[in-house]
Design a protein around this motif. Structure first.
Motif, PDB file in Angstrom:
ATOM      1  N   LEU A  57      -9.480  -7.335 -12.907  1.00  0.00           N
ATOM      2  CA  LEU A  57     -10.225  -8.154 -11.956  1.00  0.00           C
ATOM      3  C   LEU A  57      -9.916  -7.733 -10.516  1.00  0.00           C
ATOM      4  O   LEU A  57     -10.813  -7.597  -9.677  1.00  0.00           O
ATOM      5  CB  LEU A  57      -9.880  -9.634 -12.143  1.00  0.00           C
ATOM      6  N   MET A  58      -8.645  -7.515 -10.243  1.00  0.00           N
ATOM      7  CA  MET A  58      -8.227  -7.173  -8.880  1.00  0.00           C
ATOM      8  C   MET A  58      -8.697  -5.789  -8.446  1.00  0.00           C
ATOM      9  O   MET A  58      -8.980  -5.556  -7.268  1.00  0.00           O
ATOM     10  CB  MET A  58      -6.705  -7.265  -8.759  1.00  0.00           C
ATOM     11  N   MET A  59      -8.794  -4.859  -9.374  1.00  0.00           N
ATOM     12  CA  MET A  59      -9.243  -3.516  -9.017  1.00  0.00           C
ATOM     13  C   MET A  59     -10.683  -3.529  -8.505  1.00  0.00           C
ATOM     14  O   MET A  59     -11.067  -2.706  -7.671  1.00  0.00           O
ATOM     15  CB  MET A  59      -9.103  -2.563 -10.207  1.00  0.00           C
ATOM     16  N   SER A  60     -11.488  -4.466  -9.003  1.00  0.00           N
ATOM     17  CA  SER A  60     -12.826  -4.644  -8.452  1.00  0.00           C
ATOM     18  C   SER A  60     -12.786  -5.478  -7.178  1.00  0.00           C
ATOM     19  O   SER A  60     -13.410  -5.140  -6.170  1.00  0.00           O
ATOM     20  CB  SER A  60     -13.744  -5.337  -9.475  1.00  0.00           C
ATOM     21  N   PHE A  61     -12.026  -6.567  -7.227  1.00  0.00           N
ATOM     22  CA  PHE A  61     -12.052  -7.538  -6.130  1.00  0.00           C
ATOM     23  C   PHE A  61     -11.520  -6.948  -4.833  1.00  0.00           C
ATOM     24  O   PHE A  61     -12.010  -7.270  -3.749  1.00  0.00           O
ATOM     25  CB  PHE A  61     -11.240  -8.771  -6.530  1.00  0.00           C
ATOM     26  N   ILE A  62     -10.503  -6.067  -4.942  1.00  0.00           N
ATOM     27  CA  ILE A  62      -9.906  -5.513  -3.724  1.00  0.00           C
ATOM     28  C   ILE A  62     -10.902  -4.671  -2.943  1.00  0.00           C
ATOM     29  O   ILE A  62     -10.785  -4.504  -1.722  1.00  0.00           O
ATOM     30  CB  ILE A  62      -8.639  -4.678  -4.067  1.00  0.00           C
ATOM     31  N   SER A  63     -11.901  -4.150  -3.628  1.00  0.00           N
ATOM     32  CA  SER A  63     -12.917  -3.346  -2.953  1.00  0.00           C
ATOM     33  C   SER A  63     -13.684  -4.170  -1.928  1.00  0.00           C
ATOM     34  O   SER A  63     -14.112  -3.647  -0.897  1.00  0.00           O
ATOM     35  CB  SER A  63     -13.877  -2.745  -3.986  1.00  0.00           C
ATOM     36  N   LEU A  64     -13.863  -5.455  -2.200  1.00  0.00           N
ATOM     37  CA  LEU A  64     -14.535  -6.321  -1.233  1.00  0.00           C
ATOM     38  C   LEU A  64     -13.783  -6.361   0.092  1.00  0.00           C
ATOM     39  O   LEU A  64     -14.391  -6.451   1.161  1.00  0.00           O
ATOM     40  CB  LEU A  64     -14.666  -7.740  -1.800  1.00  0.00           C
ATOM     41  N   GLY A  65     -12.461  -6.298   0.019  1.00  0.00           N
ATOM     42  CA  GLY A  65     -11.675  -6.319   1.242  1.00  0.00           C
ATOM     43  C   GLY A  65     -11.620  -4.979   1.938  1.00  0.00           C
ATOM     44  O   GLY A  65     -11.960  -4.860   3.128  1.00  0.00           O
ATOM     45  N   ILE A  66     -11.216  -3.949   1.216  1.00  0.00           N
ATOM     46  CA  ILE A  66     -11.003  -2.634   1.824  1.00  0.00           C
ATOM     47  C   ILE A  66     -12.302  -2.047   2.371  1.00  0.00           C
ATOM     48  O   ILE A  66     -12.375  -1.616   3.526  1.00  0.00           O
ATOM     49  CB  ILE A  66     -10.372  -1.668   0.803  1.00  0.00           C
ATOM     50  N   VAL A  67     -13.337  -2.030   1.551  1.00  0.00           N
ATOM     51  CA  VAL A  67     -14.569  -1.350   1.946  1.00  0.00           C
ATOM     52  C   VAL A  67     -15.270  -2.104   3.073  1.00  0.00           C
ATOM     53  O   VAL A  67     -15.855  -1.485   3.971  1.00  0.00           O
ATOM     54  CB  VAL A  67     -15.500  -1.161   0.734  1.00  0.00           C
ATOM     55  N   THR A  68     -15.202  -3.426   3.059  1.00  0.00           N
ATOM     56  CA  THR A  68     -15.823  -4.188   4.144  1.00  0.00           C
ATOM     57  C   THR A  68     -15.219  -3.819   5.495  1.00  0.00           C
ATOM     58  O   THR A  68     -15.941  -3.575   6.480  1.00  0.00           O
ATOM     59  CB  THR A  68     -15.665  -5.698   3.903  1.00  0.00           C
ATOM     60  N   VAL A  69     -13.901  -3.756   5.565  1.00  0.00           N
ATOM     61  CA  VAL A  69     -13.237  -3.416   6.826  1.00  0.00           C
ATOM     62  C   VAL A  69     -13.604  -2.005   7.276  1.00  0.00           C
ATOM     63  O   VAL A  69     -13.946  -1.774   8.443  1.00  0.00           O
ATOM     64  CB  VAL A  69     -11.706  -3.570   6.689  1.00  0.00           C
ATOM     65  N   VAL A  72     -17.253  -1.691   8.603  1.00  0.00           N
ATOM     66  CA  VAL A  72     -17.434  -2.184   9.966  1.00  0.00           C
ATOM     67  C   VAL A  72     -16.856  -1.208  10.977  1.00  0.00           C
ATOM     68  O   VAL A  72     -17.470  -0.923  12.013  1.00  0.00           O
ATOM     69  CB  VAL A  72     -16.784  -3.577  10.127  1.00  0.00           C
ATOM     70  N   LEU A  73     -15.678  -0.664  10.691  1.00  0.00           N
ATOM     71  CA  LEU A  73     -15.020   0.217  11.653  1.00  0.00           C
ATOM     72  C   LEU A  73     -15.753   1.538  11.838  1.00  0.00           C
ATOM     73  O   LEU A  73     -15.976   1.976  12.967  1.00  0.00           O
ATOM     74  CB  LEU A  73     -13.576   0.480  11.212  1.00  0.00           C
ATOM     75  N   TYR A  74     -16.138   2.177  10.715  1.00  0.00           N
ATOM     76  CA  TYR A  74     -16.784   3.493  10.866  1.00  0.00           C
ATOM     77  C   TYR A  74     -17.726   3.865   9.725  1.00  0.00           C
ATOM     78  O   TYR A  74     -18.514   4.797   9.849  1.00  0.00           O
ATOM     79  CB  TYR A  74     -15.727   4.601  11.005  1.00  0.00           C
ATOM     80  N   GLY A  75     -17.692   3.149   8.617  1.00  0.00           N
ATOM     81  CA  GLY A  75     -18.477   3.562   7.457  1.00  0.00           C
ATOM     82  C   GLY A  75     -19.972   3.528   7.686  1.00  0.00           C
ATOM     83  O   GLY A  75     -20.702   4.469   7.309  1.00  0.00           O
TER      84      GLY A  75
END
Length: 449
Positions: A57-69, A72-75
């Protein structure tokens, strides 16, 4: 029209103005796509053993945090900024999303840049999460989190630019990918194979039973994915003005249904049973396959695409036993194979009357579009495979990619998160009986008083 889409009528949106209806439509679609990542977490979480549920569950959920940041910064700037050589983009106004007008429109669309950015963000979030299913039970959570950050930067953002940005080289070539057959599914499936070459097999692979611990969770996850996928596909047209989004919506339903039936038919003939896992996996295979094609084919073409993909993916999941790679939850068999099938079948079934004038072989277009689709498939596959392998290898050398053998046997949930998914001994009037298996796993069973 959105990047990556070839307009049917030239200049259709040349004098676009902001549309509240289309803006609301795309915001709803963005929320649907966001829901797909928790849905994927349930889908994957139900397929692993009890000792790995939370980690999955966490391996999917953590993507919401990392990729969102990072988005916004440069992606967003790298994926959809001003093109450089067809390979990557950049726009300083997109860095931090702080220099964008509230009503500034995205290109010739009728929706604000902010709305397009958040819609595309949800695609960026779910793509690395897809990879995680291949790595169940055995990788360090910190290593996985670092891999997600590096992978979206080095692989997803550039490939999204190739496929969907106005100046992207695959876009200019004429490769059709309505909502992510190459950029999402082939990209993730090839990455899964690259990382597997580094991570290796689970302890007990092909020896110990590794059956899904909760098929109801799998079915719930598949249902949430199916629901969210309507936003994934229909929303990719960015408007609801000309009927293309409606066709994409219908094709999504038709192909998914056909793929589920195709998978179940193959399963019955091959193994003698109709399984719930087969139904869920077949549905996901159909969703994957129709993703690139939903704006190019008719409903009959969608039916054929889904049925073909359902059977091909059902056959492909067994390849891991023939070739000896441990793709835990069949990311390669479903997402890579399904993405390839859907992308190539555009070259056969494209009607030339929905999103673009491009026609497939069966509609008088010859082999031209099929050739373009093949270029897109091969280039994305090879790039993602190679870079993913290098990134995973580098992480492995620096900090190690896998958890220790004892931790893997005991369970990655305890090792990485200090939690368990279920409290078997905590409720009502019983005592807990424990025993240790030959592999050192501790099993807990409630005994009534």
């Amino acid at each position: 029209m959105p990047p990556g889409i070839l307009p049917l009528a030239d200049g259709l949106a040349a004098k676009a103005t902001l549309s509240p209806a289309n803006t609301g439509f795309l915001l709803i679609c963005s929320a649907l796509v966001m829901l797909m990542t928790p849905g994927l977490a349930f889908f994957y979480g139900g397929m692993v053993r009890v000792k790995s549920v939370l980690n999955m569950l966490m391996m999917s959920f953590i993507s919401l945090g990392i990729v969102t940041v990072l988005w916004v910064l440069y992606g967003f700037g790298l994926a959809f900024g001003t093109d450089t050589g067809g390979v990557i983009g950049w726009n300083g106004d997109f860095a931090g999303l702080g220099h964008i007008g509230l009503t500034q429109l995205w290109g010739t669309s009728t929706v604000p840049v902010y709305v397009f950015a958040v819609f595309q963000l949800m695609f960026a979030v779910i793509t690395p999460a897809l990879i995680s299913g291949a790595l169940a039970d055995r990788v360090k959570f910190t290593a996985w989190a670092l891999f997600v950050a590096l992978w979206v930067t080095a692989v997803y953002f550039p490939v999204a630019h190739w496929v969907w940005a106005d100046g992207g080289w695959l876009y200019k070539l004429g490769v059709i990918d309505f909502a992510g057959g190459t950029a999402v599914h082939i990209n993730a499936g090839a990455a899964a194979l690259g990382v597997l070459l580094v991570a290796g097999k689970r302890i007990g692979f092909r020896k110990d039973p590794m059956r899904p611990h909760s098929l109801p969770l799998v079915m719930l996850g598949a249902g949430l994915l199916w629901f969210g996928w309507f936003g994934f596909n229909a929303g990719s047209w960015l408007n609801n003005d000309d009927g293309v989004a409606a066709v994409a919506f219908v094709n999504t339903q038709v192909a998914t249904a056909a793929a589920m039936l195709g998978w179940l038919a193959y399963e019955k003939l091959r193994h003698g049973s109709f399984t719930t896992l087969g139904a869920a996996s077949g549905a996901v295979a159909g969703l994957v396959a129709i993703t690139p094609a939903c704006g190019a084919v008719s409903p009959l073409g969608a039916l054929a695409t889904g049925a073909i993909a359902g059977v091909l993916c059902a056959m492909a999941v067994g390849l891991k036993y023939r070739f000896g790679y441990d793709d835990s939850l069949d990311v390669i068999g479903v997402h890579l194979v399904g993405g390839i099938a859907g992308s190539l079948l555009i070259g056969l079934f494209a009607t030339g009357g929905v999103q673009s004038r491009a026609k497939g072989l069966f509609y008088g277009g010859g082999f031209e579009q099929l050739g373009k689709q093949a270029v897109g498939v091969v280039c994305v596959l090879l790039y993602s495979l190679a870079v993913s392998f290098v990134l995973a290898k580098a992480i492995d050398l620096v900090m190690g990619f896998r958890i220790g053998e004892d931790e893997e046997i005991t369970g990655v949930d305890q090792a990485a998160h200090a939690e368990t998914a279920y409290d078997f001994a905590g409720a009502g009037g019983g005592t807990a009986a424990r025993r240790t298996t030959a592999h050192g796993e501790t099993l807990t069973r409630k005994v009534d008083a």
